[in-house]
Design an enzyme around this catalytic site. Structure first.
Site, PDB file in Angstrom:
ATOM      1  N   LYS A  22     -11.480   5.204  -8.755  1.00  0.00           N
ATOM      2  CA  LYS A  22     -10.791   6.264  -8.209  1.00  0.00           C
ATOM      3  C   LYS A  22      -9.448   6.455  -8.853  1.00  0.00           C
ATOM      4  O   LYS A  22      -8.777   5.553  -9.443  1.00  0.00           O
ATOM      5  CB  LYS A  22     -10.616   5.971  -6.690  1.00  0.00           C
ATOM      6  CG  LYS A  22      -9.482   4.990  -6.218  1.00  0.00           C
ATOM      7  CD  LYS A  22      -9.746   4.353  -4.714  1.00  0.00           C
ATOM      8  CE  LYS A  22      -8.788   3.204  -4.464  1.00  0.00           C
ATOM      9  NZ  LYS A  22      -8.994   2.630  -3.457  1.00  0.00           N
ATOM     10  N   ARG A  52      -9.071   3.181   9.929  1.00  0.00           N
ATOM     11  CA  ARG A  52      -9.261   4.561   9.320  1.00  0.00           C
ATOM     12  C   ARG A  52     -10.559   5.193   9.774  1.00  0.00           C
ATOM     13  O   ARG A  52     -10.343   5.982  10.602  1.00  0.00           O
ATOM     14  CB  ARG A  52      -9.053   4.217   7.584  1.00  0.00           C
ATOM     15  CG  ARG A  52      -8.795   5.360   6.632  1.00  0.00           C
ATOM     16  CD  ARG A  52      -8.276   4.982   5.539  1.00  0.00           C
ATOM     17  NE  ARG A  52      -9.181   4.104   4.586  1.00  0.00           N
ATOM     18  CZ  ARG A  52      -8.951   3.921   3.371  1.00  0.00           C
ATOM     19  NH1 ARG A  52      -7.835   3.843   2.874  1.00  0.00           N
ATOM     20  NH2 ARG A  52      -9.885   3.283   2.805  1.00  0.00           N
ATOM     21  N   HIS A  88     -13.332  -2.704   5.111  1.00  0.00           N
ATOM     22  CA  HIS A  88     -12.074  -2.719   4.020  1.00  0.00           C
ATOM     23  C   HIS A  88     -11.189  -3.361   4.766  1.00  0.00           C
ATOM     24  O   HIS A  88     -10.981  -3.342   5.858  1.00  0.00           O
ATOM     25  CB  HIS A  88     -11.878  -1.243   3.400  1.00  0.00           C
ATOM     26  CG  HIS A  88     -10.913  -1.312   2.431  1.00  0.00           C
ATOM     27  ND1 HIS A  88     -11.139  -2.072   1.408  1.00  0.00           N
ATOM     28  CD2 HIS A  88      -9.879  -0.532   2.102  1.00  0.00           C
ATOM     29  CE1 HIS A  88     -10.086  -1.909   0.344  1.00  0.00           C
ATOM     30  NE2 HIS A  88      -9.425  -0.958   1.076  1.00  0.00           N
ATOM     31  N   ARG A 112     -15.707  -5.209  -4.608  1.00  0.00           N
ATOM     32  CA  ARG A 112     -15.079  -3.987  -5.164  1.00  0.00           C
ATOM     33  C   ARG A 112     -13.695  -4.110  -5.660  1.00  0.00           C
ATOM     34  O   ARG A 112     -12.781  -4.241  -5.045  1.00  0.00           O
ATOM     35  CB  ARG A 112     -15.013  -2.829  -3.844  1.00  0.00           C
ATOM     36  CG  ARG A 112     -16.356  -2.755  -3.201  1.00  0.00           C
ATOM     37  CD  ARG A 112     -16.124  -1.777  -2.109  1.00  0.00           C
ATOM     38  NE  ARG A 112     -14.934  -2.003  -1.140  1.00  0.00           N
ATOM     39  CZ  ARG A 112     -15.133  -2.675   0.159  1.00  0.00           C
ATOM     40  NH1 ARG A 112     -16.451  -2.836   0.403  1.00  0.00           N
ATOM     41  NH2 ARG A 112     -13.947  -2.737   0.915  1.00  0.00           N
ATOM     42  N   TYR A 165      23.219  13.424 -16.449  1.00  0.00           N
ATOM     43  CA  TYR A 165      23.470  14.506 -15.591  1.00  0.00           C
ATOM     44  C   TYR A 165      24.303  13.373 -14.410  1.00  0.00           C
ATOM     45  O   TYR A 165      23.970  12.310 -14.117  1.00  0.00           O
ATOM     46  CB  TYR A 165      22.314  14.859 -14.869  1.00  0.00           C
ATOM     47  CG  TYR A 165      21.322  15.908 -15.923  1.00  0.00           C
ATOM     48  CD1 TYR A 165      22.137  17.055 -16.126  1.00  0.00           C
ATOM     49  CD2 TYR A 165      20.288  15.632 -15.983  1.00  0.00           C
ATOM     50  CE1 TYR A 165      21.244  17.788 -16.964  1.00  0.00           C
ATOM     51  CE2 TYR A 165      19.568  16.418 -16.851  1.00  0.00           C
ATOM     52  CZ  TYR A 165      20.114  17.501 -17.465  1.00  0.00           C
ATOM     53  OH  TYR A 165      19.316  18.389 -18.046  1.00  0.00           O
ATOM     54  N   CYS A 181      16.492  12.117 -17.173  1.00  0.00           N
ATOM     55  CA  CYS A 181      16.154  13.181 -17.347  1.00  0.00           C
ATOM     56  C   CYS A 181      14.703  13.464 -17.146  1.00  0.00           C
ATOM     57  O   CYS A 181      13.919  12.671 -17.017  1.00  0.00           O
ATOM     58  CB  CYS A 181      16.617  14.124 -18.364  1.00  0.00           C
ATOM     59  SG  CYS A 181      18.224  13.482 -18.950  1.00  0.00           S
ATOM     60  N   ASP A 195      12.645  14.793 -19.275  1.00  0.00           N
ATOM     61  CA  ASP A 195      11.808  14.478 -20.487  1.00  0.00           C
ATOM     62  C   ASP A 195      12.662  13.290 -21.461  1.00  0.00           C
ATOM     63  O   ASP A 195      11.858  12.849 -22.439  1.00  0.00           O
ATOM     64  CB  ASP A 195      11.860  15.615 -21.482  1.00  0.00           C
ATOM     65  CG  ASP A 195      11.570  16.781 -20.797  1.00  0.00           C
ATOM     66  OD1 ASP A 195      10.236  16.804 -20.136  1.00  0.00           O
ATOM     67  OD2 ASP A 195      12.384  17.733 -20.635  1.00  0.00           O
TER      68      ASP A 195
END
Ligand SMILES: *Cc1c(COP(=O)(O)O)cnc(C)c1O
Length: 367
Positions: free
Chosen positions: A36, A134, A163, A218, A262, A307, A309
């Site tokens: 997932k 859940r 679970h 799992r 920055y 930053c 990038d």
């Protein structure tokens, strides 16, 4: 080194297959590889295919759209959809032979109506609520619910699962959930309704709570060579799957007292060698203090704010532009793995790996 990208992610698919085979040896139980969230950011199709090659009997995903991508890639293995589906998706699930999670009277009504309308059967795994809070049918209601589910003939009760909420901790709820589940399994056996695939264990439970293994474990984290919990190492035999690399973009001396980045949160204390790497928070490096990267086999601190990038790093010595930078992975004798970042960011390894941005190219290697 890959010459054509400023930064890239390498995925070692032979490590995925190796880890899956190893899980089989260590647990003596068939494996459902959980892929997932794009295999926690590693690439669901490629990891799914490698997991099946490594012996996984099942694949598990959260959503139908994730299962569709696997089927479209030609993966034929049984797929369990763990999460919620819309009415439209049920039709698709039927035609793609997916197995859905049956967890309440609404899903029962929806699944059987759609299967009847399609004149087909639909495989389901019944989810039991044992303590996660859940979704799931409460233990004492399971036999009656299962009888109702199978009565119409359109749903095939192929599995039953639950679970664990705290499997990675030494916590009394583990024993309680395991006991509640065991009671349900026994009740279903007594009634002659025990499904083929009974499963409870995730990565942590598969290793630390062997009584939760039943017919299938799992496993997500360990398939990817990520630790079960961030403070306990995996056995040596498992191999890490993902490395994130970049090429050094610039290397120069900034004079003493020069602000970096920055907000100018970092100021050089003397003449300092400051490098720039083409990796920023828009790639998945978090914009918080304390990041390091590996250059020339040494840990180099990221200085100032990252930053979008790019980020600045303090270098111990000069390096040529183009020098290999490791953000996640090993270099020389040093390594930075997701569990290191998880400790720094105070979150889970999966939270970090699933937030690697798709603009960073994934390069799949087969050994
Ligand atoms: C995500 C998930 C898993 C896998 O958990 P890991 O800790 O990565 O092994 C197992 N079962 C269910 C129901 C899940 O949602």
């Amino acid at each position: 080194m890959n010459p054509s990208h400023p930064t890239w992610i390498e995925i070692d698919l032979s490590a995925v297959a190796h880890n899956c085979a190893r899980i089989g040896q260590d647990t003596s139980t068939p494996l459902m590889a959980i892929v997932k969230g794009d295999a926690y950011g590693h690439g669901a199709v490629e990891v799914g295919r490698a997991a099946v090659a490594g012996g996984a009997s099942w694949l598990g995903v959260a959503r139908c759209c994730e299962a569709r991508a696997l089927r479209e890639a030609g993966i034929q293995a049984p797929i369990l959809v763990l999460g919620m589906v819309t009415p439209e998706e049920v039709d698709e699930a039927i035609s793609q032979r997916l197995t859905l999670t049956l967890h309440d009277p609404e899903t029962l009504a929806l699944f059987s109506a759609r299967a009847r309308a399609a004149h087909r059967t639909l495989g389901v795994h019944l989810k039991v609520e044992t303590g996660l809070g859940r979704v799931g049918v409460f233990p004492e209601e399971v036999p009656a619910f299962a009888r109702k589910a199978t009565a119409g003939g359109s749903l095939v009760l192929d599995g039953m699962y639950s679970h664990l909420a705290v499997a990675d901790e030494d916590h009394p709820l583990n024993e309680l959930q395991a006991k509640r589940f065991r009671t349900v399994v026994q009740a279903m056996e007594t009634e002659g309704m025990r499904p083929r695939w009974v499963h409870l264990a995730n990565s942590a439970a598969a290793y630390w709570l062997p009584e939760t293994r039943y017919d299938l474990v799992r496993v997500g984290n360990v398939v990817l060579g990520m630790r079960i919990s961030i403070d306990r190492p995996l056995p040596e035999a498992y191999r890490p799957v993902l490395s994130w690399k970049a090429r050094l973009g610039s290397c120069r001396v900034l004079p003493e007292g020069w602000g970096v980045g920055y907000g100018q949160t970092y100021v050089t204390e003397r003449d300092e060698l400051i490098g720039v790497i083409p990796v920023g928070y828009g790639d998945g490096l978090r914009r918080i203090p304390g990041n390091q990267v590996l250059i020339g086999g040494e840990r180099c601190p990221v200085v100032g704010r990252s930053c979008l990038d790019q980020s600045m790093v303090r270098l111990p010595r000069p390096f040529p532009v183009g020098e290999e930078v490791v953000v996640v992975g090993s270099q020389g004798g040093e390594a930075i793995w997701f569990h290191d970042l998880a400790a720094l960011y105070k979150t889970t390894q999966v939270d970090i790996s699933t937030h690697l941005h798709s603009r960073v190219p994934h390069i799949y290697k087969h050994g």
